[in-house]
Scaffold this motif. Structure first.
Motif, PDB file in Angstrom:
ATOM      1  N   GLY A 125       4.912  -0.984   4.217  1.00 31.36           N
ATOM      2  CA  GLY A 125       3.735  -1.846   4.300  1.00 31.36           C
ATOM      3  C   GLY A 125       4.141  -3.275   4.599  1.00 31.36           C
ATOM      4  O   GLY A 125       5.130  -3.779   4.060  1.00 31.36           O
ATOM      5  N   VAL A 126       3.402  -3.926   5.478  1.00 29.86           N
ATOM      6  CA  VAL A 126       3.651  -5.332   5.804  1.00 29.86           C
ATOM      7  C   VAL A 126       2.373  -6.113   5.558  1.00 29.86           C
ATOM      8  O   VAL A 126       1.341  -5.836   6.182  1.00 29.86           O
ATOM      9  N   ALA A 127       2.442  -7.071   4.633  1.00 31.82           N
ATOM     10  CA  ALA A 127       1.295  -7.907   4.301  1.00 31.82           C
ATOM     11  C   ALA A 127       1.628  -9.355   4.639  1.00 31.82           C
ATOM     12  O   ALA A 127       2.770  -9.785   4.485  1.00 31.82           O
ATOM     13  N   ILE A 177      -7.574  -3.093  -6.811  1.00 29.36           N
ATOM     14  CA  ILE A 177      -7.462  -3.864  -5.576  1.00 29.36           C
ATOM     15  C   ILE A 177      -8.771  -3.731  -4.801  1.00 29.36           C
ATOM     16  O   ILE A 177      -9.304  -2.633  -4.663  1.00 29.36           O
ATOM     17  N   THR A 178      -9.276  -4.851  -4.326  1.00 32.61           N
ATOM     18  CA  THR A 178     -10.484  -4.821  -3.500  1.00 32.61           C
ATOM     19  C   THR A 178     -10.106  -5.108  -2.046  1.00 32.61           C
ATOM     20  O   THR A 178      -9.099  -5.757  -1.768  1.00 32.61           O
ATOM     21  N   ALA A 179     -10.924  -4.613  -1.132  1.00 34.36           N
ATOM     22  CA  ALA A 179     -10.667  -4.823   0.288  1.00 34.36           C
ATOM     23  C   ALA A 179     -11.988  -4.856   1.035  1.00 34.36           C
ATOM     24  O   ALA A 179     -12.955  -4.191   0.652  1.00 34.36           O
ATOM     25  N   LEU A 199      -3.084  -5.885   5.411  1.00 37.40           N
ATOM     26  CA  LEU A 199      -1.949  -5.067   4.969  1.00 37.40           C
ATOM     27  C   LEU A 199      -1.909  -3.844   5.875  1.00 37.40           C
ATOM     28  O   LEU A 199      -2.848  -3.048   5.910  1.00 37.40           O
ATOM     29  N   ARG A 200      -0.831  -3.728   6.646  1.00 32.98           N
ATOM     30  CA  ARG A 200      -0.656  -2.544   7.514  1.00 32.98           C
ATOM     31  C   ARG A 200       0.399  -1.643   6.899  1.00 32.98           C
ATOM     32  O   ARG A 200       1.515  -2.080   6.612  1.00 32.98           O
ATOM     33  N   ASP A 202      -7.985  -4.720   5.397  1.00 30.79           N
ATOM     34  CA  ASP A 202      -8.311  -6.115   5.669  1.00 30.79           C
ATOM     35  C   ASP A 202      -8.829  -6.820   4.428  1.00 30.79           C
ATOM     36  O   ASP A 202      -9.541  -6.236   3.610  1.00 30.79           O
ATOM     37  N   ASP A 203      -8.451  -8.110   4.320  1.00 31.56           N
ATOM     38  CA  ASP A 203      -8.905  -8.981   3.226  1.00 31.56           C
ATOM     39  C   ASP A 203      -8.691  -8.317   1.876  1.00 31.56           C
ATOM     40  O   ASP A 203      -9.615  -8.112   1.096  1.00 31.56           O
TER      41      ASP A 203
END
Length: 262
Positions: free
Chosen positions: A135-137, A64-66, A107-108, A95-96
């Motif tokens: 987590g909420v995305a 996964i990238t961010a 994603l928090r 973020d992103d």
């Protein structure tokens, strides 16, 4: 009345108030309190920086990238939490985020009831486990047609948008040799870590269609009722529910007894 010399000597003098000492003590206490707060915040910042590295390592494991990762250890004082080896909540913002075809603007992750033994921390091998992670995305509406491959179904210019308590999906379909605007209602659900959309009430506005064309539109809405599998998420999060918001499709994922650092 005349006061004698002996009386004057015998009369005790009132002690002079030491105002300077009281003010100085107050200043010292304020300075010490400030130093404690500074030390507390410095310690929290260092711990948060360490956790950022842990999160980024976890993201790399899942490919996964961010664009950015931020960690906030809630609660004050921080040093008291360190001494107790327990933290009420740690908040992680990513973020992103990109995983496979899925792109998420934010994603928090809330890690609650985190245990981190002080002895391990002092020994240089910190370990932390969260009893619950949520987590909420949010997946932006304009990304959904690509995830669902609507273009491959010859449903062009597809858009999703919230409309009151429901979501409307619009696009164009080829009917009797010409492209016509189609609108329908979309509802979302979670089935075995897959997000599915059900399209219903499809119609073509402003046109009277022959029966065969109406049959085609009905079949089209069944074809558009598809889904996509959610790629692996950090910390073993599993999708639990979805909800429509103004900003996009909010995906909630949960996990229990999650090692944040080991």
């Amino acid at each position: 009345m005349v006061t004698t010399v002996d009386e004057a000597v015998a009369t005790p003098r009132r002690p002079r108030r030491r105002r300077g000492f009281g003010l100085g003590l107050l200043v010292v206490l304020v300075v010490l309190a400030g130093l404690v707060v500074v030390a507390d915040r410095v310690g929290a910042t260092m711990a948060e920086s360490r956790l950022v590295s842990v999160v980024e390592t976890e993201l790399n494991k899942q490919q996964i990238t961010a664009a950015a990762t931020d960690v906030d250890i809630e609660g004050f004082p921080f040093l008291t939490q360190v001494a107790n080896g327990h933290y009420d909540r740690i908040v992680i913002d990513i973020d992103d985020l990109r995983s496979g075809k899925v792109r998420v603007s934010n994603l928090r992750i809330n890690a609650d009831d985190v245990t981190a033994p002080t002895g391990d921390l002092l020994g240089g091998s910190p370990k932390a486990t969260a009893a619950k992670v949520t987590g909420v995305a949010t997946i932006a509406w304009d990304l959904l047609p690509g995830l669902l491959d609507y273009a491959g179904m010859d449903f062009g210019d597809a858009t999703f948008a919230p409309a009151g308590e429901s979501v409307r999906v619009t696009g164009t379909a080829k009917v009797n040799g010409e492209r016509v605007p189609v609108a329908a209602t979309a509802t979302f659900s979670v089935v075995r870590n897959q997000i599915r959309v059900r399209v219903s009430d499809a119609s073509v506005s402003g046109m009277d269609l022959p029966q065969e064309a109406e049959d085609y539109i009905n079949n089209l809405q069944d074809e558009l009722s598809v889904g996509f599998t959610v790629p692996p998420l950090p910390f073993g999060l599993t999708v639990a529910k979805v909800a429509a918001t103004d900003g996009g499709l909010a995906v909630t994922a949960t996990a229990k007894d999650v090692p944040l650092a080991q």
